[in-house]
Scaffold this motif. Structure first.
Motif, mmCIF file in Angstrom:
data_model
loop_
_atom_site.group_PDB
_atom_site.id
_atom_site.type_symbol
_atom_site.label_atom_id
_atom_site.label_comp_id
_atom_site.label_asym_id
_atom_site.label_seq_id
_atom_site.Cartn_x
_atom_site.Cartn_y
_atom_site.Cartn_z
ATOM 1 N N PRO A 64 0.827 -1.210 0.000
ATOM 2 C CA PRO A 64 0.000 0.000 0.000
ATOM 3 C C PRO A 64 0.858 1.256 0.000
ATOM 4 C CG PRO A 64 -0.777 -1.587 1.632
ATOM 5 C CD PRO A 64 0.546 -2.087 1.137
ATOM 6 N N PRO A 65 0.346 2.356 -0.516
ATOM 7 C CA PRO A 65 1.088 3.613 -0.500
ATOM 8 C C PRO A 65 1.486 4.000 0.920
ATOM 9 C CG PRO A 65 -0.838 3.783 -1.902
ATOM 10 C CD PRO A 65 -0.956 2.481 -1.181
ATOM 11 N N ASP A 66 2.582 4.700 1.058
ATOM 12 C CA ASP A 66 3.121 5.060 2.366
ATOM 13 C C ASP A 66 2.414 6.299 2.898
ATOM 14 O OD1 ASP A 66 4.661 5.185 4.625
ATOM 15 O OD2 ASP A 66 6.383 6.112 3.633
ATOM 16 N N VAL A 67 1.172 6.093 3.352
ATOM 17 C CA VAL A 67 0.385 7.176 3.941
ATOM 18 C C VAL A 67 -0.226 6.667 5.230
ATOM 19 C CG1 VAL A 67 -0.148 8.289 1.749
ATOM 20 C CG2 VAL A 67 -1.679 6.528 2.638
ATOM 21 N N SER A 235 4.019 5.245 -7.749
ATOM 22 C CA SER A 235 4.100 5.664 -6.356
ATOM 23 C C SER A 235 3.052 6.702 -5.981
ATOM 24 C CB SER A 235 5.499 6.215 -6.068
ATOM 25 O OG SER A 235 5.792 7.295 -6.934
ATOM 26 N N ASP A 236 2.332 7.230 -6.961
ATOM 27 C CA ASP A 236 1.265 8.189 -6.692
ATOM 28 C C ASP A 236 0.273 8.140 -7.854
ATOM 29 O OD1 ASP A 236 1.964 10.315 -8.785
ATOM 30 O OD2 ASP A 236 3.835 10.216 -7.639
ATOM 31 N N PRO A 237 -0.912 8.716 -7.676
ATOM 32 C CA PRO A 237 -1.936 8.638 -8.735
ATOM 33 C C PRO A 237 -1.597 9.456 -9.975
ATOM 34 C CG PRO A 237 -2.920 9.120 -6.591
ATOM 35 C CD PRO A 237 -1.450 9.307 -6.444
ATOM 36 N N GLY A 238 -0.688 10.412 -9.845
ATOM 37 C CA GLY A 238 -0.325 11.239 -10.990
ATOM 38 C C GLY A 238 -1.383 12.274 -11.318
ATOM 39 N N GLN A 251 -6.349 2.510 -7.988
ATOM 40 C CA GLN A 251 -5.792 1.173 -8.187
ATOM 41 C C GLN A 251 -4.287 1.337 -8.378
ATOM 42 O OE1 GLN A 251 -6.147 -1.082 -11.970
ATOM 43 N NE2 GLN A 251 -7.359 -2.558 -10.790
ATOM 44 N N TYR A 252 -3.527 0.923 -7.367
ATOM 45 C CA TYR A 252 -2.101 1.210 -7.391
ATOM 46 C C TYR A 252 -1.232 0.018 -7.796
ATOM 47 C CZ TYR A 252 -2.027 -1.021 -2.742
ATOM 48 O OH TYR A 252 -2.155 -1.904 -1.688
#
Length: 279
Positions: A64-67, A235-238, A251-252
């Motif tokens: 998962p993203p680092d948040v 690494s991010d949605p852009g 959806q990452y």
């Protein structure tokens, strides 16, 4: 000195050579995808079927993203190629919501829909259904009705998310399904208006910024009412498509644990509940 013979090409042979050359051109040309390229049979498309093929996996991730976990909620999306899903394992790993493919076009129904849709609900997840769009086979209204009639409806039980229109790279042919930008926008509006009329909910839109820009001309008409589910394996949605100031789902990765497609909801759990409850 060796004797060189010249073979005269017959008309059938010449036609065959031309057809073979054209076939090769179609296969290798940018933007063209076939069901064989994607490794699927007709009816078996799924969320993100062409994302890695068309956009790659820059900084692809399986975690998962680092948040902060207070800011997002982990979820998955599934289709027939996952078969019977181990929902208990996903639930124990922290997955709290799921979207299940219900339909595609106007003839395909996911044969695993009951196990996937009911199974996610039974372990405690908030769940919803999605439709894989085929704008080249029928109208948006026809496909919205087919979706609602076969699992894509909504109920005010606090555990059912609004339906999703999966509109993305065509795994069976032309990237934009043979439609120009204006025709594609009209098709999407036809689907959305019909879904709203049938359910009282605004459906979400799953897409990528690249596909949306290419096939709708980066139309900004849908952001006011329809939640955005952005696909980007990075690494991010852009950058987001026009009309949306933020994404609702991301959806990452397509290589996550238990099932490949993992996502995050952009908000705390109570906001996910609010989306399900339409409040």
């Amino acid at each position: 000195m060796p004797v060189i013979t010249r073979r005269r090409l017959t008309l059938p042979a010449l036609v065959g050579m031309v057809c073979a050359a054209l076939t090769t051109l179609l296969i290798v040309s940018p933007g063209f995808a076939s069901a064989d390229d994607a490794g699927i049979e007709p009816g078996e498309a799924y969320m993100g079927v062409g994302v890695a093929q068309h956009e790659g996996r820059a900084e692809s991730r399986a975690e998962p993203p680092d948040v902060s976990p207070l800011q997002t909620v982990e979820g998955v999306d599934v289709a027939s190629h996952q078969g019977d899903v181990d929902w208990a394992t996903l639930w124990s790993s922290g997955v709290q919501w799921a979207y299940v493919k219900a339909t595609e076009g106007v003839s395909y129904e996911n044969p695993y829909f009951a196990q996937q849709y009911n199974g996610s609900y039974d372990v405690g997840m908030i769940r919803g259904a999605y439709h894989f769009a085929l704008p080249d086979v029928s109208s948006g209204a026809d496909q919205a009705n087919f979706f609602v009639d076969n699992g894509g409806g909504w109920s005010a039980d606090g555990k059912t998310l609004p339906g999703v229109l999966d509109i993305e790279y065509n795994p069976y042919g032309d990237t934009c399904y043979g439609l120009d930008a204006a025709s594609m926008v009209s098709w999407i509006a036809d689907f959305m208006n019909t879904y709203y009329a049938r359910t009282g909910r605004y459906a979400a839109i799953y897409t990528t910024t690249d596909w949306w820009t290419t096939c709708t001309g980066n139309n900004g008409d849908f952001g006011a009412n329809h939640p955005l589910w952005i696909a980007r394996y990075a690494s991010d949605p852009g950058a987001l498509p026009a009309g949306w100031g933020f994404h609702t789902f991301w959806q990452y990765t397509s290589t996550g644990p238990t099932v490949g497609d993992h996502n995050v909801f952009n908000g705390a759990y109570d906001r996910l509940q609010a989306l399900a409850s339409n409040v």
